[in-house]
Scaffold this motif. Structure first.
Motif, PDB file in Angstrom:
ATOM      1  N   ASP A 136      -3.889   8.803  -0.610  1.00  0.00           N
ATOM      2  CA  ASP A 136      -3.678   7.377  -0.313  1.00  0.00           C
ATOM      3  C   ASP A 136      -4.974   6.724   0.161  1.00  0.00           C
ATOM      4  O   ASP A 136      -5.297   5.590  -0.226  1.00  0.00           O
ATOM      5  CB  ASP A 136      -2.601   7.219   0.758  1.00  0.00           C
ATOM      6  CG  ASP A 136      -1.198   7.512   0.248  1.00  0.00           C
ATOM      7  OD1 ASP A 136      -1.028   7.612  -0.991  1.00  0.00           O
ATOM      8  OD2 ASP A 136      -0.281   7.644   1.073  1.00  0.00           O
ATOM      9  N   PRO A 140      -1.173   2.373  -3.344  1.00  0.00           N
ATOM     10  CA  PRO A 140      -2.341   2.148  -2.470  1.00  0.00           C
ATOM     11  C   PRO A 140      -3.469   1.376  -3.146  1.00  0.00           C
ATOM     12  O   PRO A 140      -4.123   0.556  -2.500  1.00  0.00           O
ATOM     13  CB  PRO A 140      -2.782   3.557  -2.090  1.00  0.00           C
ATOM     14  CG  PRO A 140      -1.573   4.406  -2.259  1.00  0.00           C
ATOM     15  CD  PRO A 140      -0.810   3.800  -3.396  1.00  0.00           C
ATOM     16  N   CYS A 191       0.825  -1.215   0.000  1.00  0.00           N
ATOM     17  CA  CYS A 191       0.000   0.000   0.000  1.00  0.00           C
ATOM     18  C   CYS A 191       0.853   1.256   0.000  1.00  0.00           C
ATOM     19  O   CYS A 191       0.449   2.286  -0.545  1.00  0.00           O
ATOM     20  CB  CYS A 191      -0.941   0.001   1.206  1.00  0.00           C
ATOM     21  SG  CYS A 191      -2.134  -1.366   1.219  1.00  0.00           S
ATOM     22  N   CYS A 238      -6.848   3.624  -1.776  1.00  0.00           N
ATOM     23  CA  CYS A 238      -7.097   2.349  -1.094  1.00  0.00           C
ATOM     24  C   CYS A 238      -8.582   1.993  -1.133  1.00  0.00           C
ATOM     25  O   CYS A 238      -8.946   0.842  -1.401  1.00  0.00           O
ATOM     26  CB  CYS A 238      -6.605   2.412   0.352  1.00  0.00           C
ATOM     27  SG  CYS A 238      -4.828   2.124   0.541  1.00  0.00           S
TER      28      CYS A 238
END
Length: 772
Positions: free
Chosen positions: A543, A501, A497, A547
């Motif tokens: 980020d 991400p 990640c 994600c």
């Protein structure tokens, strides 16, 4: 009670009030409060300001994340969902009569300040989330993230606690609390990275089982009595949610924001609630977690469209001298708020008295405050020592502002670096087995009683007694009269990640699904604990967005819903001047139709064949092999949900046909580590040749690649024809790579050229317990 004359307050005055009272509200939010009380033509009390701050905290209302969650995480339809992301825990169908309940939370800031208490109360809180749905808790889960245990004291700022101290305290807190309430901690993970030195991440999950008819909602309805049950109220946990909504400073003054758990009170409290619920004496209930009474009362009343009058001086206290606002927002543990018809009150109180648990009538709900105020039915009023100290509309209390934070989605350079092949494959493999993110977790796992309740049919450690290895998922048999089971696992690779991400989050879903499938379970639900840095910093928010997009891409394509979860932001250390790596921890639940057909990791019989399922690629970004070689960059493993779904279906079909003796997913350390772990568990040797594994790749890439959607399976030699034919019908890539041998060694070749030849004893010695 204090009043604050904010009608004429300037910006500096409003900021000073927020800081002085520990509200953690920004100037725009303070302006909204000022406008509300200008319309009311009065000054707010300290109790009212504190209550608004709890409700509007990042921790409680997701003001920075909700719009992104609504776009990617919420609303994945699935027929098995009963309640998804609507209550303190998700509710999912198990069989015709029963449902299972899932909750997943973070307790990061408290654990960084006081690791034992922070982790213990994390377990206490997540158990309450499951109980308040009407379910019996049956399993605990603990994904944990720390800095390296050997981190140099010279590099550590004075205000930051050493990772080893945090690690020992957190594990002890989870162990002591879970063991004492008799719920098995049977799944989880431990991950180490420099990015967690200043801010450890402690996520906890709980799974429960219930009859569908026992489902309870967090709703208070008009004309009901509100009863406060459980532990006494003190100063512990005050400002817990506002403290968790800012960056960590390491200051000890925040220790009072950490709650104090009491598992000895929790045990009878749990029984009293479940008995009362079974007897239909409870019409609605909510646990007192973040924000204490303030959030519980307002959220229940708002959900039921009613108001309430609360008599705060009836609350039983741990100590004298608490002010009204401290009682109202305290997060003291082991407490629930119950709504019940007046006719049920005596019987309800009698049950709690039988279990020796405190229960007091706190107040009652109503439709209208008075005939003159019919336009404002949802109003909360608090009486304390004969004085009206609080009168707010629940609509305003829950009207937290939602933000669209500025985002910076960084360009990703994932070019594979140049690196030579290793000179010594034996040494390289042993070093990988000893790596902190691969080595044995037995020293942690054995501190948890994962056998209590006698329903853990597949354990976190699997294999011959005394020779066990890590399993992919635990399996619980929740009902005495049924052979159906629940498989439980938790996964994420923060190193992926940190580089990418989107694909790092997608890989977490892939790994959860691989682990569930490896034991013979069908993935049915996810819960997510999204741990990130300061959302006011654009790169952190970027980020987070990426994600969530990766998680949504995978889950929606697979048709598996997120039913519960949590967002934990501001995981940054001022002293270290850094954020944690993006950490979208995923809890996965799968259903096993018959636990007697489940599969474990350990090798079973000499002469059986070993197959590799899935494609191996040069994808090493964030890999343990690159870390060992001191190489940065590289391509994070990709995943295709269509290929994942097809591969899972194929593997499950072979398992149902009885063609698979053992199975292990391939993750950190790649194929070589997976084979070693299977060998250790079965105390059996293996010979494999990787010549047919992607012939375009170098030997070390074949051995240590962490490409997604791959498993190693053991197949009885007599069944190889049926196995290969069944896999071919699903168009899934399989390669016969070797066999289980009598000699207790791990031998690996590439087109006949020997690469690895190590005894199982040497493998076990390298992998053995390095964490305690």
């Amino acid at each position: 009670m204090k009043k604050f004359e904010i009608q004429d307050a300037k910006d500096d005055d409003l900021k000073r009030i927020s800081e002085l009272m520990g509200l953690s509200l920004n100037i725009e939010e303070m302006h909204a409060i000022k406008r509300y009380f200008l319309l009311k033509r009065r000054a707010p009390t300290d109790v009212e300001l504190q209550s608004i701050a709890q409700a509007w905290s990042e921790h409680c209302c997701y003001k920075s994340s909700k719009k992104i969650l609504q776009k990617y995480i919420f609303g994945i339809d699935a027929p098995q969902s009963i309640l998804a992301v609507k209550e303190d825990a998700g509710v999912v169908e198990f069989d015709e009569e029963h449902a299972y309940v899932v909750a997943f939370e973070s307790h990061n800031h408290p654990s960084a300040i006081e690791p034992y208490g922070g982790a213990a109360t994390g377990i206490g809180g997540i158990v309450r989330d499951v109980i308040c749905m009407g379910a019996q808790p049956i399993a605990l889960i603990d994904p944990l993230f720390f800095g390296p245990l050997d981190y140099s004291y010279e590099k550590l700022p004075a205000e930051v606690k050493h990772p080893k101290f945090l690690f020992d305290g957190v594990v002890a807190g989870i162990s002591d609390y879970g063991n004492r309430i008799g719920i098995p901690t049977c799944a989880g993970m431990v991950y180490f990275d420099d990015g967690y030195v200043g801010n450890c991440v402690v996520n906890v999950g709980c799974v429960g089982i219930m009859k569908k008819s026992d489902l309870s909602r967090s709703i208070a309805r008009e004309g009901e009595v509100l009863v406060l049950v459980g532990g006494k109220t003190g100063r512990d946990g005050i400002h817990g949610v506002t403290f968790a909504s800012v960056e960590l400073t390491g200051e000890e003054e925040f220790r009072s924001a950490v709650q104090v758990g009491d598992p000895i009170t929790k045990e009878p409290l749990m029984h009293a609630i479940l008995e009362s619920n079974e007897k239909k004496l409870i019409s609605g209930m909510k646990d007192l977690g973040g924000g204490g009474l303030s959030c519980a009362v307002s959220e229940m009343c708002h959900a039921g469209g009613c108001g309430a009058e609360i008599h705060l001086d009836r609350v039983k206290l741990k100590e004298e001298g608490l002010s009204a606002w401290e009682i109202w927002v305290s997060e003291s543990q082991e407490r629930f708020l119950i709504g019940t018809p007046e006719a049920n009150v005596d019987e309800l109180l009698a049950i709690f008295n039988k279990w020796d648990v405190d229960a007091v009538i706190l107040g009652q709900t109503f439709k209208n405050l008075s005939p003159e105020e019919k336009a404002s039915p949802k109003k909360l009023k608090i009486i304390y020592r004969g004085e009206n100290i609080f009168e707010l509309d629940t609509d305003f209390l829950v009207s937290c502002p939602l933000y669209e934070r500025t985002m910076e989605i960084k360009a990703r350079d994932e070019v594979e670096p140049l690196m030579g092949a290793p000179d010594d494959y034996n040494g390289t493999l042993k070093q990988l087995l000893a790596a902190p993110n691969i080595a044995s977790r037995e020293g942690v796992i054995r501190q948890y009683d994962h056998e209590v309740r006698a329903s853990t049919v597949i354990k976190p450690m699997q294999g011959i007694i005394g020779k066990e290895t890590h399993g992919d998922a635990a399996v619980i048999k929740p009902l005495e009269e049924s052979y159906m089971g629940l498989a439980i696992t938790s996964d994420v690779n923060p190193s992926y990640c940190n580089i990418n991400p989107f694909w790092g989050a997608a890989s977490a879903i892939d790994e959860v699904c691989r682990n569930l499938t490896a034991v013979g379970a069908v993935p049915q639900s996810f819960a997510d604990c999204l741990n990130f840095g300061n959302p006011e910093k654009p790169d952190r928010m970027g980020d987070f967005y990426e994600c969530c997009r990766g998680l949504g891409h995978m889950a929606s394509s697979l048709g598996v819903p997120f039913v519960s979860g949590n967002v934990s932001l501001y995981n940054e250390s001022a002293a270290m001047n850094e954020s944690i790596p993006p950490t979208p921890a995923i809890l996965g639940i799968g259903v096993c139709e018959d636990i007697r057909e489940c599969v474990t990791v350990d090798l079973k019989e000499v002469g059986n064949l070993l197959y590799l399922i899935g494609d191996t690629k040069k994808e090493f970004g964030g890999s343990e092999y690159y870390k060992l070689r001191g190489v940065e960059g590289g391509l994070v493993p990709r995943t295709d949900p269509k290929v994942l779904k097809r591969s899972m279906d194929a593997l499950l079909d072979t398992m149902k046909a009885g063609l698979v003796a053992s199975c292990h997913d391939i993750s950190e350390g790649g194929l070589a580590v997976a084979v070693c772990e299977m060998s250790m568990g079965g105390d059996s040797g293996v010979y494999i040749d990787i010549g047919a594994v992607n012939p375009e790749l170098r030997s070390d890439y074949k051995l240590f690649s962490e490409s997604n959607t791959r498993w190693v399976v053991e197949v009885p030699r007599a069944e190889l024809g049926r196995f290969e034919a069944l896999m071919a019908t699903h168009d899934v890539c399989i390669i016969e790579i070797g066999t289980v041998i009598t000699d207790k060694r791990v031998s690996i070749s590439d087109n006949g050229t020997e690469l690895v030849d190590i005894s199982i004893d040497a493998v076990r010695a390298a992998w053995g317990n390095h964490l305690t």
